[in-house]
Enzyme design. Sequence first.
Site, PDB file in Angstrom:
ATOM      1  CG  ASN A  63      -2.006  -1.028   1.130  1.00 41.87           C
ATOM      2  OD1 ASN A  63      -2.506  -1.328   0.060  1.00 41.87           O
ATOM      3  ND2 ASN A  63      -2.377  -1.602   2.263  1.00 41.87           N
ATOM      4  CB  CYS A  69      -6.684  -5.566  -2.006  1.00 42.09           C
ATOM      5  SG  CYS A  69      -7.313  -4.926  -0.440  1.00 42.09           S
ATOM      6  CG  HIS A  70      -6.936  -9.472   2.494  1.00 46.61           C
ATOM      7  ND1 HIS A  70      -5.801  -9.962   3.073  1.00 46.61           N
ATOM      8  CD2 HIS A  70      -7.203  -8.317   3.143  1.00 46.61           C
ATOM      9  CE1 HIS A  70      -5.405  -9.160   4.038  1.00 46.61           C
ATOM     10  NE2 HIS A  70      -6.248  -8.157   4.105  1.00 46.61           N
ATOM     11  CG  HIS A  74      -7.831  -0.196   0.954  1.00 47.61           C
ATOM     12  ND1 HIS A  74      -6.526   0.179   1.227  1.00 47.61           N
ATOM     13  CD2 HIS A  74      -7.850  -1.551   1.054  1.00 47.61           C
ATOM     14  CE1 HIS A  74      -5.793  -0.890   1.484  1.00 47.61           C
ATOM     15  NE2 HIS A  74      -6.582  -1.952   1.383  1.00 47.61           N
TER      16      HIS A  74
END
Length: 464
Positions: free
Chosen positions: A157, A179-180, A216
């Site tokens: 990130n 990304c999880h 995000h």
Amino acid sequence: MYYKNNKAYDIKIAYIGGGSRGWAWGLMADLAPEEQMNGQIALYDIDFERAKRNEKIGNSLAEFPETKSSWKYTAVKTLEEALSGADFVIASILPATFDEMESDVHEPEKYGIYQSVGDTAGPGGIIRAMRTLPIYENLALKIKEFCPDAWVINYTNPMTLCVRMMYAAFPEIKAFGCCHEVFGTQKLLAEIVRKKTGDSSITRADIKTNVLGINHFTWIDKAVCKGQDLFPLYAEFCEKYAETGWDSGEEANWLNKNFLSRQMVKIDLFRKFGIIAAAGDRHLAEFVPQWYLQSQEMVERWGFTLTPVSWRKEHDKFLQEKSDRIYEGKEKVEIIASGEEGVRQLKALLGFETLVTNVNIPNIGQMENVPLGAVVETNAVFRDGEIRPVMAGKLPYPVQNLVMRHVYNHETIIEGWKNRNREMIFRAFRNDPAVKLISESECRTLFNSMLENTKDYIPEWLKK
């Protein structure tokens, strides 16, 4: 690399950040039981001794009965050696140290600016990018020189800016970011279905979603489970828990207490816009801080937490001690699935399966009303030698307005970086919603002080 008996041999993976005590161990655990791939993993880290420790840990997995593949882990001293001839490059780094991250997260608090994570949006995310972009610019140029056809997977990130920087430096690069966060929302949807239907067999794999947005700050506008539209169930869930939040039943401990949330930010965003916010509350809040992050009391009311960097330092010490015990033979490595899809992505790119999952790549039209080339997060199809984005459509206009502010900030930062224009980057910093309520002079003072606190890791033109 060659294939025999439905297996791929002599794969070379360059792991950048090979001394990692989190992502690297997860990759090792995921690769060990995999039967269709074998090869070598070059571990490169600016801390060579940490990479050497992971070399020993990785090679020790060959002794485990669960291990079905053959991987040779080797710590290397140069980036060039790691990349030379690589089929895949995995990047997972900490830019600078937690001391610099402490400034990212806590320096803005002097101005009443709170950040729950501080690595993606907000002042912290932008200043972290200033340390990360030179690394990724150099990495992309080295990939161009030593392994231009390699697939590049990024876990670092700020995700969007890392991937965007690589394409700015080497437009033909084959890079994507993983990304999880979306997985967590899919797991929540699976839990809602299990509770509503009593079908305990439902898992995340049964939840099919259309994903669109940026990392995000990702959204889901379609969600189904075995043909059932999940939006009515999710709407019911949101109304039920709007005031109290949802209790997962997970007891807080020292490891997770700074990450737990009651899903109240997600719930509120759904009630506002009728679309599912698909990241964790701590990340989502930072994109619209005026609603959730104006004070610590507000954060508490919304049922999530601010993660102090002191906790990250404590956790790093814990992992260091664990690494020592493993290295000295006092503790064994555990082969536990990480929950990531990196290995499945490798397999799909090698032609062993077809996989649809969310991924961060440049927009070629998969998201409407977003500039071409801007990095977005949507689903994509992974299969033999290619990644094809799924056409995701467009966000509702009210959500689009929120997302586009950050998209344009990302593009401004990259343009400022390419032109070595400090003032342009300040303009992106000033445009972040988190600094909206402080004055221009306060914002400039904050910008200068945060850069000063990270001066050892940024280029000279940014220090002026």
